[in-house]
Scaffold this active site. Structure first.
Site, short mmCIF file in Angstrom:
data_model
loop_
_atom_site.label_atom_id
_atom_site.label_comp_id
_atom_site.label_asym_id
_atom_site.label_seq_id
_atom_site.Cartn_x
_atom_site.Cartn_y
_atom_site.Cartn_z
N LYS A 136 1.13 3.91 -3.13
CA LYS A 136 0.69 5.30 -3.02
C LYS A 136 1.83 6.28 -3.29
O LYS A 136 1.63 7.35 -3.86
CB LYS A 136 0.08 5.54 -1.64
CG LYS A 136 -1.24 4.80 -1.43
CD LYS A 136 -2.30 5.23 -2.44
CE LYS A 136 -3.63 4.58 -2.21
NZ LYS A 136 -4.67 5.02 -3.16
N TYR A 192 0.83 -1.21 0.00
CA TYR A 192 0.00 0.00 0.00
C TYR A 192 0.87 1.26 0.00
O TYR A 192 0.68 2.17 -0.83
CB TYR A 192 -0.91 -0.01 1.23
CG TYR A 192 -1.89 1.14 1.27
CD1 TYR A 192 -3.09 1.08 0.59
CD2 TYR A 192 -1.59 2.29 1.99
CE1 TYR A 192 -3.99 2.15 0.62
CE2 TYR A 192 -2.48 3.36 2.03
CZ TYR A 192 -3.67 3.28 1.34
OH TYR A 192 -4.55 4.33 1.38
#
Length: 281
Positions: free
Chosen positions: A177, A173
């Protein structure tokens, strides 16, 4: 031709953005969850919006291309907001990379070929992009910026052998990002060739369904509590906070000289981490 707004991902943030910015113009909404998408479409239509809905898996380039073509068929593609994503509490590391990184890269590229002169796009990333900034090496950053979208998932940084699944998902994650912010910056010159702009927004802990799911996840709860209790704002973010930032970045008058950059909308979380006030575990 009328100015079209496309919102990809109509969870808490996406729906708030659609409602705030979609009045009086063709509004195209898209989401992976077809049942939820139909509910949002119905509610918006009953509220007077000129709305079209299309189910999509952003990890499928053909589906993203079809969505971009659909937007162009409705009018001038002036505004794009991409909020679609999955969290560590929702998905495997592989799916997180496919959706959050590769899917966003597909959106940037496919809408980059249809965005109108004077148009703008906003990619919703995450505060994790800033928390992981120092974890991404210059070589990894170059790869995230320049590799074809279809090759991003194969980067060695997304291999997590012998790691517990929840930690692997957290790393996937954060790296994804960070990749969103890097990819937006890299794409800005190409969007500029069409007379358009593209930027990203990095929300902090936001009180949406996804945000609450992460907050309540056992492996992340203490860090999320610290980010809320000890950040300068001292509260959750709201979907409306993010919608306000997106509205600003899409406005050709107020932000016409801003492109290829990121706005951190985190209530001061990153400032707290860098000052040592917030300790993430």
């Amino acid at each position: 031709m009328p100015p079209v707004l496309t919102v990809i991902g109509v969870g808490g943030m996406g729906e708030a953005i659609a409602r705030r910015l979609g009045s009086g113009r063709p509004l195209l909404i898209a989401d992976y969850d077809a049942e939820h998408l139909a509910d949002v479409e119905s509610a918006l239509r009953r509220g007077g919006f000129d709305v079209t809905a299309q189910a999509i898996d952003v990890a499928d380039r053909d589906q993203v291309a079809a969505l971009a073509d659909r937007a162009a068929s409705l009018g001038e593609v002036m505004s794009l907001v991409h909020t679609a994503g999955v969290s560590p509490a929702q998905a495997t590391p592989e799916r997180i990379v496919e959706v959050n990184l590769v899917g966003a890269a597909y959106v940037i590229e496919e809408f980059g070929r249809v965005i109108a002169d004077g148009g703008a796009g906003v990619i919703i990333a995450s505060v994790a992009a800033h928390i992981f900034a120092d974890a991404v090496t210059p070589e990894q950053g170059t790869a995230l910026a320049t590799l074809p979208a279809s090759e991003l998932a194969g980067l060695p940084m997304f291999a997590f052998p012998d790691m517990q699944p929840e930690f692997a998902s957290g790393l996937a994650y954060g790296y994804s990002k960070r990749g969103n912010v890097i990819r937006v910056q890299s794409a800005a010159p190409l969007w500029g060739d069409r007379g358009a702009r593209i930027n990203s927004v990095c929300p902090g802990v936001t009180a949406t369904e996804m945000g609450w799911r992460e907050f309540n996840a056992e492996f992340a709860h203490s860090s999320y509590e610290a980010m809320i209790d000890k950040c300068a704002a001292g509260r959750f973010g709201t979907a409306e906070d993010i919608a306000s930032a997106a509205e600003f970045l899409l406005d050709p008058v107020r932000s016409g000289f801003i492109t290829g950059t990121d706005i951190l909308v985190d209530g001061g979380v990153v400032a707290g981490v860098r000052s040592g006030r917030i300790q993430l575990t």
